[in-house]
Design a protein around this motif. Sequence first.
Motif, mmCIF file in Angstrom:
data_model
loop_
_atom_site.group_PDB
_atom_site.id
_atom_site.type_symbol
_atom_site.label_atom_id
_atom_site.label_comp_id
_atom_site.label_asym_id
_atom_site.label_seq_id
_atom_site.Cartn_x
_atom_site.Cartn_y
_atom_site.Cartn_z
ATOM 1 N N GLY A 104 46.576 33.620 51.587
ATOM 2 C CA GLY A 104 45.071 33.832 51.478
ATOM 3 C C GLY A 104 44.676 34.959 51.049
ATOM 4 O O GLY A 104 45.566 35.745 50.253
ATOM 5 N N ASP A 105 43.452 35.255 50.938
ATOM 6 C CA ASP A 105 42.613 36.490 50.687
ATOM 7 C C ASP A 105 42.836 36.959 49.126
ATOM 8 O O ASP A 105 42.749 38.184 48.948
ATOM 9 N N ASP A 106 43.017 35.857 48.091
ATOM 10 C CA ASP A 106 43.325 36.485 46.775
ATOM 11 C C ASP A 106 41.839 36.638 46.188
ATOM 12 O O ASP A 106 41.879 37.610 45.282
ATOM 13 N N TYR A 107 40.928 35.647 46.521
ATOM 14 C CA TYR A 107 39.600 35.711 45.567
ATOM 15 C C TYR A 107 39.636 35.867 44.288
ATOM 16 O O TYR A 107 38.819 36.332 43.599
ATOM 17 N N GLN A 108 40.775 35.483 43.839
ATOM 18 C CA GLN A 108 40.823 35.066 42.250
ATOM 19 C C GLN A 108 40.105 33.612 42.023
ATOM 20 O O GLN A 108 40.067 33.052 43.004
ATOM 21 N N LEU A 109 40.042 33.335 40.912
ATOM 22 C CA LEU A 109 39.533 31.979 40.637
ATOM 23 C C LEU A 109 40.589 31.040 39.953
ATOM 24 O O LEU A 109 41.442 31.547 39.382
ATOM 25 N N CYS A 110 40.827 29.775 40.597
ATOM 26 C CA CYS A 110 41.356 29.014 40.143
ATOM 27 C C CYS A 110 40.482 28.181 39.097
ATOM 28 O O CYS A 110 39.807 27.401 39.798
ATOM 29 N N LEU A 111 40.888 28.029 37.871
ATOM 30 C CA LEU A 111 40.281 27.055 37.022
ATOM 31 C C LEU A 111 40.836 25.937 36.587
ATOM 32 O O LEU A 111 41.995 26.095 36.122
ATOM 33 N N THR A 112 40.304 24.793 36.108
ATOM 34 C CA THR A 112 40.690 23.811 35.282
ATOM 35 C C THR A 112 40.012 23.593 34.119
ATOM 36 O O THR A 112 38.676 23.733 34.152
ATOM 37 N N ILE A 113 40.621 23.410 33.019
ATOM 38 C CA ILE A 113 39.935 23.484 31.666
ATOM 39 C C ILE A 113 40.675 22.272 30.888
ATOM 40 O O ILE A 113 41.955 22.315 30.678
ATOM 41 N N SER A 114 40.048 21.675 30.060
ATOM 42 C CA SER A 114 40.795 20.823 28.808
ATOM 43 C C SER A 114 41.377 21.861 27.959
ATOM 44 O O SER A 114 40.730 22.818 27.328
ATOM 45 N N SER A 115 42.167 21.378 27.331
ATOM 46 C CA SER A 115 43.064 22.214 26.535
ATOM 47 C C SER A 115 42.128 22.698 25.227
ATOM 48 O O SER A 115 42.354 23.777 24.630
ATOM 49 N N ASN A 116 41.139 21.836 24.751
ATOM 50 C CA ASN A 116 40.335 21.947 23.638
ATOM 51 C C ASN A 116 39.330 23.481 23.925
ATOM 52 O O ASN A 116 39.022 24.076 23.168
ATOM 53 N N ASN A 117 39.174 23.565 25.233
ATOM 54 C CA ASN A 117 38.297 24.810 25.523
ATOM 55 C C ASN A 117 38.862 26.040 25.875
ATOM 56 O O ASN A 117 38.404 27.056 26.206
ATOM 57 N N LEU A 118 40.428 26.051 25.977
ATOM 58 C CA LEU A 118 40.998 27.311 26.514
ATOM 59 C C LEU A 118 40.920 28.347 25.622
ATOM 60 O O LEU A 118 40.607 29.534 26.142
ATOM 61 N N ALA A 119 40.719 28.490 24.257
ATOM 62 C CA ALA A 119 40.737 29.428 23.493
ATOM 63 C C ALA A 119 39.530 30.308 23.636
ATOM 64 O O ALA A 119 39.492 31.354 23.623
ATOM 65 N N LYS A 120 38.067 29.501 23.804
ATOM 66 C CA LYS A 120 37.012 29.987 24.095
ATOM 67 C C LYS A 120 37.141 30.562 25.246
ATOM 68 O O LYS A 120 36.265 31.743 25.407
ATOM 69 N N LEU A 121 37.452 30.023 26.426
ATOM 70 C CA LEU A 121 37.432 30.688 27.703
ATOM 71 C C LEU A 121 38.162 31.871 27.698
ATOM 72 O O LEU A 121 37.915 32.998 28.181
ATOM 73 N N SER A 122 39.333 31.876 27.034
ATOM 74 C CA SER A 122 40.246 33.286 26.875
ATOM 75 C C SER A 122 39.562 34.393 26.193
ATOM 76 O O SER A 122 39.482 35.417 26.807
ATOM 77 N N THR A 123 38.698 33.950 25.306
ATOM 78 C CA THR A 123 37.885 34.737 24.419
ATOM 79 C C THR A 123 36.916 35.456 25.360
ATOM 80 O O THR A 123 36.763 36.603 25.288
ATOM 81 N N LEU A 124 36.142 34.581 26.032
ATOM 82 C CA LEU A 124 35.024 35.212 26.973
ATOM 83 C C LEU A 124 35.576 35.960 27.932
ATOM 84 O O LEU A 124 35.109 37.220 28.262
ATOM 85 N N LEU A 125 36.600 35.592 28.569
ATOM 86 C CA LEU A 125 37.320 36.487 29.772
ATOM 87 C C LEU A 125 37.833 37.880 29.083
ATOM 88 O O LEU A 125 37.923 38.819 29.730
#
Length: 357
Positions: free
Chosen positions: A296-317
């Motif tokens: 426990g105690d990670d407090y990271q986010l686990c996200l699910t995403i359509s592969s079409n949106n992955l590049a967008k999310l990677s850039t934002l992050l």
Amino acid sequence: MYCLRSFFCLYRRMLEVALEFDLIEHYFLPLSQGFDGVEVGIGDDGAVLDVPNDHQLVVVTDTLVSGVHFPEDTLAYDIAWKALAVNLSDLAAMGAEPASYSLALTLPDYDAEWLQNFAEGLRALSTKFKVPLIGGDTTKGPLTITVTAQGWVPNQQAVLRSGTQVDDLICVTNTLGEGALGLKFALEAETDDRLHGLSRTERTRALNALNRPMPQLAISTDLRGVVSSAIDISDGLLADLTHVLKQSSIRQGGGKKLTPSAMLGAEIELTKLPLSSGVKRYVEQTKEWGLPLSGGDDYQLCLTISSNNLAKLSTLLSAKGVPLTVIGKVVDQAGITCVKQGVIQNIGGGEKGYCHF
Ligand code: ADP
Ligand code: MG
């Protein structure tokens, strides 16, 4: 005699009330001052908040109990930090911007130094994320801290657990298992020889992750409309991912009772799990995947995403300096399967995540 006793009871109660007001005024009132958006804060029966136009209120609560959620000898500063951080982490997972928080504090006694350090821990995070303390309650008893935090999201844009579908990619921020390694150092430093091979830096990093988790609020607004679901990892990756799969399956089934065949599952590639050098070394030495999978105690986010949106999310992050790693995908077979370079692994017991009951 009876009269004298009741007089002393009343007198003691009056002293306690005076002490309680003094405590609130001295340690907590300053944490409410100098922020915008609060019309009435500490000092009245309730707080009155401004709600931005076209936004919805997101409310989260988490309780920390001494000896359950943190070792009893944890510093007051770290307890306060964690109590606020775990709530802000929930807001981050909802795609919310933080607005304010309240504090229900149960204390075994009045300890001025402890309270000062506790207030400093709250101040550090509330200044960083510009969230005022807007009220609370103070009682006497075993040390327990309940924070309730409020945040805002534009109408209908909250990020939920229930939006994932088959073939979505599963990603996590930063690294996994660090907080759980910290807990091992805090509780088993003397008895677990396998910790001895880790460096001082690795130990410090792990203890810091345990005691001062950083809520992923820097990226919360980037998630809206981009990811299909999000959850913060508090009970371990497998347990928290299971919540996402279950909520999403229920939603897809139109809220009807779930049959096993209608339940979504996941496939996780163990070699993809992002691990710090300390966690990696521990896993390699012990051949146990418990830290990153069910610690426990990670407090990271686990996200699910359509592969079409992955590049967008990677850039934002990456613009925010937050590493994102794809660790697997959602499948149409119930259960979570862990594979290593495609070969199914039996990771043994203890992979279920933390459970209170
Ligand atoms: P009430 O009698 O209405 O329950 P209290 O005496 O509990 O009020 O609290 C007085 C004020 O101090 C309220 O505005 C309350 O929100 C605030 N307060 C009490 N305890 C805390 C705390 N631990 N942190 C912040 N504010 C607090
Ligand atoms: Mg009260």
